[in-house]
Design an enzyme around this catalytic site. Structure first.
Site, PDB file in Angstrom:
ATOM      1  N   ARG A 170       0.696   7.155  -7.171  1.00 48.29           N
ATOM      2  CA  ARG A 170      -0.084   5.913  -7.196  1.00 48.29           C
ATOM      3  C   ARG A 170      -1.427   6.090  -7.898  1.00 48.29           C
ATOM      4  O   ARG A 170      -2.432   5.480  -7.534  1.00 48.29           O
ATOM      5  CB  ARG A 170      -0.301   5.365  -5.779  1.00 48.29           C
ATOM      6  CG  ARG A 170       0.979   5.068  -5.039  1.00 48.29           C
ATOM      7  CD  ARG A 170       1.781   3.945  -5.698  1.00 48.29           C
ATOM      8  NE  ARG A 170       3.059   3.785  -5.010  1.00 48.29           N
ATOM      9  CZ  ARG A 170       4.198   4.394  -5.368  1.00 48.29           C
ATOM     10  NH1 ARG A 170       4.200   5.205  -6.434  1.00 48.29           N
ATOM     11  NH2 ARG A 170       5.307   4.202  -4.704  1.00 48.29           N
ATOM     12  N   SER A 248       1.540  -3.038  -0.071  1.00 50.83           N
ATOM     13  CA  SER A 248       1.172  -1.943   0.827  1.00 50.83           C
ATOM     14  C   SER A 248      -0.325  -1.693   0.723  1.00 50.83           C
ATOM     15  O   SER A 248      -0.833  -1.378  -0.360  1.00 50.83           O
ATOM     16  CB  SER A 248       1.946  -0.681   0.467  1.00 50.83           C
ATOM     17  OG  SER A 248       3.332  -0.881   0.649  1.00 50.83           O
ATOM     18  N   GLU A 351      -4.697   1.346  -1.025  1.00 51.76           N
ATOM     19  CA  GLU A 351      -4.016   1.315  -2.319  1.00 51.76           C
ATOM     20  C   GLU A 351      -4.607   0.285  -3.272  1.00 51.76           C
ATOM     21  O   GLU A 351      -4.706   0.540  -4.469  1.00 51.76           O
ATOM     22  CB  GLU A 351      -2.518   1.061  -2.121  1.00 51.76           C
ATOM     23  CG  GLU A 351      -1.712   1.158  -3.397  1.00 51.76           C
ATOM     24  CD  GLU A 351      -0.213   1.210  -3.142  1.00 51.76           C
ATOM     25  OE1 GLU A 351       0.543   0.728  -3.997  1.00 51.76           O
ATOM     26  OE2 GLU A 351       0.203   1.743  -2.096  1.00 51.76           O
TER      27      GLU A 351
END
Length: 360
Positions: A170, A248, A351
């Protein structure tokens, strides 16, 4: 701001545009200045214009991974609207402003494998390398071969290859780095006779009736992934507040062996026998499930009593139930983060991108 920069690019700079209407969380105040760029030329001109006025700059895509302060963004916001997709010999070249799920759908329709498990992810194509977007066993670092970008440091266009992107979980060379403005992404996909890449996510494989590592028709894999995302409240739906989120909210923690041993010790002390699977990383660290941590720290689906709660379908998503503020969102995020830390000694990392001057 210079109105002439808007010629052919959305009518020039606008003022006081509410950013809440441009994010999937539906939160955030107004932009100081706002511009929509529909070409590489107008995008670069708008960036230079903002730089010339010494203002902070936010590059906006689909707003699906962004948290904006209630006070708004005091500088310039440039929304990327560049369009265009070409496919040749498996190389899919995509302008940054293309809707990502439409790109995934096109790859499936053309029989090209490699991003089928990334179907249904909201946002625009230009954001995918920034976040190294991934889901259900695939991420874009597996297929991205080049990224076209405007380099603000040199004032020129540049091409970054896969190694230049420095992809990790990520993360990439673009995330948290304002130097590059992505204008196009190039994906090398494969013609596997209408079949997918190996399916590596258990729920998707089970839905398809295949073993982990098996293949299935591309269209069937796409539909199975969309069904999984729908069940988890991860497909955008105006009527479903579980989808009023940034997806998320926390990444899966990656722990050193010592950190993982401490986590195991805490689980044992608490009498927790069933532990989350620890997935080894190349550097020896271990990745564990953030959703498991959140749930076992006492934050179940639907947790919260205010206008922001955890999704009723998925503990990783913080959702706007209507009438929420960014302050409400951060209050719950802080409660979850601190609760997980207190119980398991593991730090959760958000995130989404937090638009400056917003901090957490």
């Amino acid at each position: 701001m210079n109105g002439a920069v808007g010629e052919g690019g959305g009518g020039g700079w606008k003022h006081g545009v509410e950013l809440s209407g441009l994010t999937t969380l539906r939160l955030g105040g107004p932009a100081g200045h706002y511009f929509e760029a529909d070409s590489e030329q107008t995008l670069i001109a708008a960036v230079k214009d903002a730089e010339g006025h010494g203002e902070p700059l936010l590059i906006l895509g689909g707003g699906s991974n962004l948290v904006v302060a209630d006070e708004g963004y005091p500088g310039s916001v440039v929304r990327v609207g560049l369009r265009g997709v070409t496919a040749r010999d498996g190389l899919l070249s995509v302008a940054a402003g293309e809707v990502w799920d439409e790109v995934a759908a096109r790859s499936v329709a053309e029989g090209l494998a490699g991003i089928e498990c990334l179907s249904g992810i909201p946002g625009l194509a230009g954001a995918t390398p920034i976040q190294n977007v991934g889901a259900y066993g695939q991420d874009v670092s597996q297929t991205v071969v080049m990224v076209d970008a405007y380099d603000r440091a040199t004032g020129t266009m540049t091409v970054l290859d896969r190694s230049d992107c420095r992809f990790s979980y990520r993360h990439s060379a673009f995330k948290g780095n304002a130097r590059y403005v992505v204008t196009a992404v190039h994906f090398q996909l494969e013609d596997l006779g209408g079949l997918s890449k190996p399916v590596m996510f258990r729920d998707v494989a089970d839905a398809l009736g295949i073993e982990i590592g098996g293949r299935a028709p591309l269209a069937e894999v796409r539909e199975a992934v969309l069904a999984q995302r729908r069940r988890r409240g991860m497909l955008l739906d105006e009527a479903d507040h579980d989808t009023w989120s940034a997806g998320s909210f926390f990444t899966n923690p990656i722990l050193t062996p010592d950190q993982h041993a401490e986590f195991e010790r805490r689980c044992a002390a608490a009498g927790i026998e069933a532990r989350p699977t620890a997935y080894p990383e190349a550097d020896g660290r271990l990745k564990i499930s953030a959703a498991w941590l959140i749930e076992h720290a006492g934050f179940g689906k639907g947790y919260g009593s205010g206008p922001v709660t955890l999704s009723t379908k998925h503990t990783l998503a913080l959702t706007n139930r209507g009438g929420a503020s960014t302050g409400d969102l951060l209050k719950l995020a802080t409660e979850v983060r601190d609760g997980v830390s207190a119980r398991f000694g593991v730090g959760l990392v958000p995130e989404p991108v937090f638009a400056a001057p917003l901090t957490w």
